[in-house]
Design an enzyme around this catalytic site. Structure first.
Site, PDB file in Angstrom:
ATOM      1  N   GLN A  95       0.847  -1.199   0.000  1.00  0.00           N
ATOM      2  CA  GLN A  95       0.000   0.000   0.000  1.00  0.00           C
ATOM      3  C   GLN A  95       0.879   1.244   0.000  1.00  0.00           C
ATOM      4  OE1 GLN A  95      -3.467  -0.601   3.020  1.00  0.00           O
ATOM      5  NE2 GLN A  95      -1.841  -1.993   3.605  1.00  0.00           N
ATOM      6  N   ASN A  96       2.181   1.037   0.179  1.00  0.00           N
ATOM      7  CA  ASN A  96       3.084   2.189   0.323  1.00  0.00           C
ATOM      8  C   ASN A  96       3.400   2.817  -1.027  1.00  0.00           C
ATOM      9  OD1 ASN A  96       3.046   1.493   2.951  1.00  0.00           O
ATOM     10  ND2 ASN A  96       5.085   0.574   2.997  1.00  0.00           N
ATOM     11  N   HIS A 112      -1.550   1.339  -4.337  1.00  0.00           N
ATOM     12  CA  HIS A 112      -1.952   2.738  -4.128  1.00  0.00           C
ATOM     13  C   HIS A 112      -1.090   3.726  -4.915  1.00  0.00           C
ATOM     14  CE1 HIS A 112      -4.075   1.691  -0.034  1.00  0.00           C
ATOM     15  NE2 HIS A 112      -4.761   1.312  -1.095  1.00  0.00           N
ATOM     16  N   CYS A 120      -0.452  12.263 -16.364  1.00  0.00           N
ATOM     17  CA  CYS A 120      -1.124  13.434 -16.921  1.00  0.00           C
ATOM     18  C   CYS A 120      -2.612  13.378 -16.579  1.00  0.00           C
ATOM     19  CB  CYS A 120      -0.928  13.492 -18.438  1.00  0.00           C
ATOM     20  SG  CYS A 120      -1.802  14.911 -19.162  1.00  0.00           S
ATOM     21  N   GLY A 180       2.708  -4.410   9.033  1.00  0.00           N
ATOM     22  CA  GLY A 180       2.674  -2.959   9.249  1.00  0.00           C
ATOM     23  C   GLY A 180       1.502  -2.233   8.632  1.00  0.00           C
ATOM     24  N   THR A 181       0.317  -2.829   8.733  1.00  0.00           N
ATOM     25  CA  THR A 181      -0.865  -2.119   8.239  1.00  0.00           C
ATOM     26  C   THR A 181      -1.986  -2.222   9.265  1.00  0.00           C
ATOM     27  OG1 THR A 181      -2.527  -1.974   6.480  1.00  0.00           O
ATOM     28  CG2 THR A 181      -1.472  -4.119   6.764  1.00  0.00           C
TER      29      THR A 181
HETATM   30  P1  OAD Z   1      -1.427   3.064   9.051  1.00  0.00           P
HETATM   31  O1  OAD Z   1      -0.681   4.278   9.460  1.00  0.00           O
HETATM   32  O2  OAD Z   1      -2.911   3.086   9.090  1.00  0.00           O
HETATM   33  O3  OAD Z   1      -0.996   1.843   9.987  1.00  0.00           O
HETATM   34  C1  OAD Z   1       0.348   1.560  10.242  1.00  0.00           C
HETATM   35  C2  OAD Z   1       0.424   0.232  10.951  1.00  0.00           C
HETATM   36  O4  OAD Z   1       1.806  -0.089  11.084  1.00  0.00           O
HETATM   37  C3  OAD Z   1      -0.170   0.234  12.363  1.00  0.00           C
HETATM   38  O5  OAD Z   1      -0.883  -0.992  12.541  1.00  0.00           O
HETATM   39  C4  OAD Z   1       1.057   0.243  13.284  1.00  0.00           C
HETATM   40  O6  OAD Z   1       0.865  -0.552  14.464  1.00  0.00           O
HETATM   41  C5  OAD Z   1       2.087  -0.447  12.422  1.00  0.00           C
HETATM   42  N1  OAD Z   1       3.463  -0.017  12.670  1.00  0.00           N
HETATM   43  C6  OAD Z   1       3.952   1.197  12.981  1.00  0.00           C
HETATM   44  N2  OAD Z   1       5.288   1.168  13.087  1.00  0.00           N
HETATM   45  C7  OAD Z   1       5.654  -0.115  12.829  1.00  0.00           C
HETATM   46  C8  OAD Z   1       6.895  -0.804  12.780  1.00  0.00           C
HETATM   47  N3  OAD Z   1       8.055  -0.187  12.999  1.00  0.00           N
HETATM   48  N4  OAD Z   1       6.894  -2.121  12.476  1.00  0.00           N
HETATM   49  C9  OAD Z   1       5.726  -2.791  12.233  1.00  0.00           C
HETATM   50  N5  OAD Z   1       4.519  -2.196  12.271  1.00  0.00           N
HETATM   51  C10 OAD Z   1       4.485  -0.882  12.560  1.00  0.00           C
HETATM   52  O7  OAD Z   1      -0.887   2.658   7.612  1.00  0.00           O
HETATM   53  P2  OAD Z   1      -1.534   1.714   6.501  1.00  0.00           P
HETATM   54  O8  OAD Z   1      -2.319   0.614   7.122  1.00  0.00           O
HETATM   55  O9  OAD Z   1      -0.452   1.347   5.579  1.00  0.00           O
HETATM   56  O10 OAD Z   1      -3.840   4.995   1.486  1.00  0.00           O
HETATM   57  O11 OAD Z   1      -2.528   2.706   5.779  1.00  0.00           O
HETATM   58  C11 OAD Z   1      -3.305   2.197   4.726  1.00  0.00           C
HETATM   59  C12 OAD Z   1      -3.621   3.279   3.739  1.00  0.00           C
HETATM   60  O12 OAD Z   1      -4.245   4.375   4.401  1.00  0.00           O
HETATM   61  C13 OAD Z   1      -2.428   3.926   3.073  1.00  0.00           C
HETATM   62  O13 OAD Z   1      -1.913   3.181   2.013  1.00  0.00           O
HETATM   63  C14 OAD Z   1      -2.979   5.214   2.612  1.00  0.00           C
HETATM   64  C15 OAD Z   1      -3.731   5.606   3.844  1.00  0.00           C
HETATM   65  O14 OAD Z   1      -4.764   6.474   3.694  1.00  0.00           O
HETATM   66  C16 OAD Z   1      -3.883   5.910   0.486  1.00  0.00           C
HETATM   67  O15 OAD Z   1      -3.194   6.906   0.456  1.00  0.00           O
HETATM   68  C17 OAD Z   1      -4.854   5.569  -0.579  1.00  0.00           C
END
Ligand code: OAD
Length: 243
Positions: A95-96, A112, A120, A180-181
């Protein structure tokens, strides 16, 4: 090649890049780098205030130069290489929007979008570049001459990329790992459940239990840099052993 029926899908989120210094989305009191997500990550925001959105993403693009892949990115790249040698299908979905998986040697599906890509807004032509990083100067399209390209990022309300390929991989995987999501943004948040339905063994790494965790998932709490290298080695043994 072993002709195995084992297959691995790994999904990563912001947590895998956190130890490289890339901010997560939900760690800043509801703000992402000081902004409400709806002010910078929606088509409406781009239509209403393209300067703000462009500046925001240009700063994110520029920041890529200050970060490096960490031990978790590297372990996943090594796993991809080893599984490829063993003929075992491996799909890395992220998702990164950073390029740290690639720089570690992986070939992820960026569902994403990617900061290194611009698109464009008129003709859809895509350019990969990290040279034009001025926060306040729009970049014209080299293909059609339109005054403005946009970040090739999937904003809220837009369709994520590679969904057919990802769903096919999920339906046939025997092992699934989520790293990490927070498990709140769909469709990615539903992948764990799709993998369970396919009968896969499911593993989850995160600092705290994500919203979509279930008792049958193997949960490894902790930082990805501490957890993922050992987990990758364990998976490699399991997948090669079963093939
Ligand atoms: P989040 O910021 O929602 O969640 C981050 C997750 O990583 C949490 O569960 C934390 O516990 C965990 N975390 C933090 N530091 C960590 C580490 N060092 N090691 C392991 N885990 C760790 O991020 P995402 O779930 O990636 O979408 O967010 C999903 C989507 O929401 C993104 O891709 C973005 C956002 O809106 C778009 O931009 C479309």
């Amino acid at each position: 090649m072993t002709g195995s029926r084992s297959a691995l899908v790994v999904l990563t989120g912001a947590g895998v890049s956190a130890d490289s210094g890339v901010a997560t989305f939900r760690g800043g009191g509801g703000l992402w780098e000081g902004h409400h997500v709806e002010d910078v990550a929606t088509p409406l925001a781009w239509a209403r205030d393209p300067k703000l959105v462009w500046r925001f993403y240009q700063l994110r693009r520029r920041a890529l130069g200050n970060v490096e892949p960490n031990a978790a990115h590297r372990a996943l790249a090594e796993l991809e290489r080893e599984l490829s040698l063993g003929g075992i299908p491996f799909t890395l979905v992220t998702q990164n929007v950073d390029d740290l998986h690639e720089r570690a040697g992986s070939s992820p599906l960026h569902m994403h979008g990617e900061l290194v890509q611009l698109r464009c807004e008129r003709c859809g032509a895509i350019v990969r570049e990290l040279e034009h990083l001025a926060p306040d100067a729009f970049l014209p399209c080299a293909s059609c001459g339109h005054a403005r390209v946009r970040p090739d990022i999937v904003w809220f309300g837009e369709m994520p990329y590679f969904m057919d390929r990802i769903e096919r991989a999920l339906c046939t995987c025997t092992h699934f790992v989520s790293i990490g999501t927070s498990g709140v943004v769909y469709p990615a948040a539903g992948f764990l459940s799709l993998a369970r339905q396919a009968g896969a063994r499911t593993y989850v790494n995160s600092l705290e239990a994500p919203d979509n965790l279930e008792p049958r998932d193997t949960f490894r709490a902790g930082r990805a840099i501490d957890v993922v290298p050992a987990l990758s080695a364990e998976l490699l043994g399991e997948l090669l052993g079963e093939s």
